[in-house]
Design a protein around this motif. Sequence first.
Motif, PDB file in Angstrom:
ATOM      1  N   LEU A 125       0.819  -1.212   0.000  1.00 54.18           N
ATOM      2  CA  LEU A 125       0.000   0.000   0.000  1.00 54.18           C
ATOM      3  C   LEU A 125       0.852   1.260   0.000  1.00 54.18           C
ATOM      4  N   ALA A 126       1.989   1.215   0.701  1.00 60.36           N
ATOM      5  CA  ALA A 126       2.857   2.391   0.827  1.00 60.36           C
ATOM      6  C   ALA A 126       3.635   2.682  -0.453  1.00 60.36           C
ATOM      7  N   SER A 127       3.623   1.738  -1.410  1.00 57.53           N
ATOM      8  CA  SER A 127       4.407   1.907  -2.638  1.00 57.53           C
ATOM      9  C   SER A 127       3.852   2.989  -3.547  1.00 57.53           C
ATOM     10  N   GLY A 128       2.611   3.463  -3.283  1.00 60.14           N
ATOM     11  CA  GLY A 128       1.989   4.461  -4.145  1.00 60.14           C
ATOM     12  C   GLY A 128       1.201   3.849  -5.278  1.00 60.14           C
ATOM     13  N   VAL A 129       1.105   2.501  -5.281  1.00 57.27           N
ATOM     14  CA  VAL A 129       0.404   1.823  -6.366  1.00 57.27           C
ATOM     15  C   VAL A 129      -1.105   2.090  -6.334  1.00 57.27           C
ATOM     16  N   ILE A 130      -1.641   2.403  -5.137  1.00 53.38           N
ATOM     17  CA  ILE A 130      -3.062   2.744  -5.009  1.00 53.38           C
ATOM     18  C   ILE A 130      -3.169   4.246  -4.765  1.00 53.38           C
ATOM     19  N   LYS A 131      -3.818   4.936  -5.678  1.00 56.31           N
ATOM     20  CA  LYS A 131      -3.940   6.382  -5.580  1.00 56.31           C
ATOM     21  C   LYS A 131      -4.633   6.769  -4.274  1.00 56.31           C
ATOM     22  N   GLY A 132      -4.044   7.709  -3.556  1.00 54.03           N
ATOM     23  CA  GLY A 132      -4.652   8.187  -2.319  1.00 54.03           C
ATOM     24  C   GLY A 132      -4.049   7.585  -1.065  1.00 54.03           C
TER      25      GLY A 132
ATOM     26  N   GLN B  32     -12.985   6.446  -2.834  1.00 48.97           N
ATOM     27  CA  GLN B  32     -12.001   6.637  -3.908  1.00 48.97           C
ATOM     28  C   GLN B  32     -10.913   5.565  -3.861  1.00 48.97           C
ATOM     29  N   ILE B  33     -10.494   5.192  -2.648  1.00 45.58           N
ATOM     30  CA  ILE B  33      -9.473   4.151  -2.492  1.00 45.58           C
ATOM     31  C   ILE B  33     -10.009   2.818  -3.005  1.00 45.58           C
ATOM     32  N   ALA B  34     -11.235   2.492  -2.641  1.00 45.56           N
ATOM     33  CA  ALA B  34     -11.851   1.238  -3.095  1.00 45.56           C
ATOM     34  C   ALA B  34     -11.990   1.216  -4.614  1.00 45.56           C
ATOM     35  N   LEU B  35     -12.387   2.351  -5.159  1.00 47.73           N
ATOM     36  CA  LEU B  35     -12.551   2.449  -6.611  1.00 47.73           C
ATOM     37  C   LEU B  35     -11.208   2.299  -7.317  1.00 47.73           C
TER      38      LEU B  35
ATOM     39  N   LYS C 186      -8.371   8.109  11.237  1.00 45.53           N
ATOM     40  CA  LYS C 186      -8.217   9.556  11.224  1.00 45.53           C
ATOM     41  C   LYS C 186      -7.513   9.995   9.937  1.00 45.53           C
ATOM     42  N   GLY C 187      -8.099  10.978   9.256  1.00 47.56           N
ATOM     43  CA  GLY C 187      -7.511  11.485   8.018  1.00 47.56           C
ATOM     44  C   GLY C 187      -8.134  10.909   6.766  1.00 47.56           C
ATOM     45  N   ILE C 188      -9.004   9.878   6.929  1.00 54.11           N
ATOM     46  CA  ILE C 188      -9.682   9.295   5.766  1.00 54.11           C
ATOM     47  C   ILE C 188     -11.172   9.596   5.870  1.00 54.11           C
ATOM     48  N   SER C 189     -11.660  10.407   4.959  1.00 54.11           N
ATOM     49  CA  SER C 189     -13.088  10.720   4.934  1.00 54.11           C
ATOM     50  C   SER C 189     -13.843   9.594   4.233  1.00 54.11           C
TER      51      SER C 189
END
Length: 739
Positions: free
Chosen positions: A82-89, A130-133, A121-124
Amino acid sequence: MVEVKGYVEKIKFKNIENGYTILELSGDDEITVVGIFPGINEGEYIRVTGEETVHPVYGEQIQMKQYEVVMPEDEQAIERYLASGVIKGIREATAKKIVEKFGKDTFRVIEQEPERLAQIKGISENKARQIALAVEEKRELRNATISLQKYGISPSFAIKIYNKYGSMMNEVIRNNPYRLAEEIQGIGFLTADEIAVKMGFDLNSNMRTRAGILYVLTMAGGEGNIYYPMEELIRKTADLLLIDTESIKKCLEELSLDRKIIVRDIEDEQVVYPAPLYYMELNCAKMLIDLNVDMEVDEVLLERRVASIAQREEIELDIQQKNAVSEAVRRGITVITGGPGTGKTTTINTIIRLFDEEGLNIVLAAPTGRAAKRMSETTGYDAQTIHRLLEISGGMGRDDDSTSFMFGRNESNPLEADVIIIDEMSMVDIYIMDSLLKAITVGTRLILVGDVNQLPSVGPGNILKDIIASGAFNVVSLVKVFRQAAMSDIVQNAHRINEGNLIKLDNKSKDFFMMQSLDSREIATMIRILVKDKLPKYVDAPVHDIQVLTPMKKGDVGVENLNRILQEYINPPAKNKREKEAHGCVFREGDKVMQIRNNYQMEWDVRNSFGIITDRGTGIFNGDCGIIKEINEFAGEVTIEFDEGKIVEYKFSQLDEIELAYAITIHKSQGSEYPAVVIPLLSGPKLLMNRNLLYTAVTRAKSCVTIVGSPRMVELMIGNESETRRYSSLALRIDEMNR
């Protein structure tokens, strides 16, 4: 065969065209893997099956035969992915919080219960969706890319197809693969036909025949034609599809009934129009006639005011220039045409000052950014591209199809102007003319300026020539070459070429030279020395402002070969210059490049010296030139700075829209002016190597022309009046409406 699992630690090389990738896989051991990996990213966890090989330079490798992206199995691996930036957001801090909250259940939560991400915290809630999409779209895109490979579709085109159709992609292709040719930029009929064959479509199917006919008409439009002779269309379609003509005639009738095409008679010959182009010509004819109204003029006062402006500006207008000014005041539409040095600029400046004194709102525009910039410099008034004047904006869809666009100025929201002056009218095609006229209300004066002897527009139509040929509008031809311009051999030789007279090539001129050679390799060597070493000093201009203009794309002195040579000489490889290969071309930071098709959705911005955005907009167009400023492998983007400081970010998948521009075709140079041009002339087909082409090339130069090659070819071009016939009928439509 071996099977390995691990993280994509580093992508060492990736060809965006075919997906061929060299990557470092980090698992139990680090190993190099090579193969076709569409859409792969650093940080992803994959399972690879392949054969162990030993490369003579790079050592042990695995040649991938099959692979799949698998979800990481432990918490540390999930966080790393997840931290690699492969998922936008999601970045490092967010990835850490998500894994701390959901542990090994992270991916199930993202896919099935994304709303739970909002507990962090920090994720609306919106960001959670958007992350799921993003996760879902990435999976769909990869699956789509892999599934399309069996049809021979490259990853870059697979991305375009997926972006266009989304989850409906496979259904669209199964039902009608020929839609790809009509709706996806860069995929032509031949590619769609190849896919259809692989899917088992009948070669005699009605669907294929219809697509073939429309393809031939599209190709005709690409050559500048509005319509095509019926018999020629049938013959070309039969040659393309290898089917009998009766099937083609039947489909033509169906297409006519469906209003996809319009069949008309011109000079006792049946011709076929693509329906949109037919109605555009019809609309342009009507709108031009509607705009061409008589204006009330006090002739004595007009003459007095023109004389006053001439005295104040310390200029002397000849009879034709005075006539042009008067006609611009008297009529709704005026056409002013003339070659270099004939006083078009002086005439336009007088017209502008005359209307400005009346307090009228004057708008200046040209087809290209370079032409608009030159118009601004010569008039002292702001000029803009026609696209920007009409307030272009991209389409609202999710795709990057560059034909999806709209203009903010149209019939419903016309331009707020009393006078509109358009320069370089020979470049304006039917699409732009139709859109421009829709945005002009009756009572607005429209002044069209151009050189009728220049090459016609790249797009369909022959607008300037057809308007003049119609005889329905006031046309003023400026022919006198003024004394100051007459001192330039560029101007003098341009007029001699246009008149069919031979020119002196004795190198006694200060701005017009001939370097003789019949050896293509020697010509290439001369060109690189001229461009890099000699001409920049001679005309006091940067290397990138010296332009090579050649008649052809192919051949030893064609665009493609000269660009390779000039790139190596002007911008050679260096450790501090990143590179990217695309469609068989290596792009390097510092390269001069050109946009080769209209992209109405491409976003750009202009920034000041502090990096603050001062202007932004959409639209980069065929012929726009720029310099590659940065190649970012991690972001998968190339940053290009175009004329007027426009900064554009290209995705790697969009690099098929640019090509190197150290050398360009003469056709692509229309509307531009360069401090110095170099024109290689050696050989070429008779229809192409004509007077019109040479005249256009010579008139692109401001301070210096150098022809390199064969003096005999120069003579042959001057003596060759033949031009490829362009099928257009705006003059006929105007005549019909005037009866």
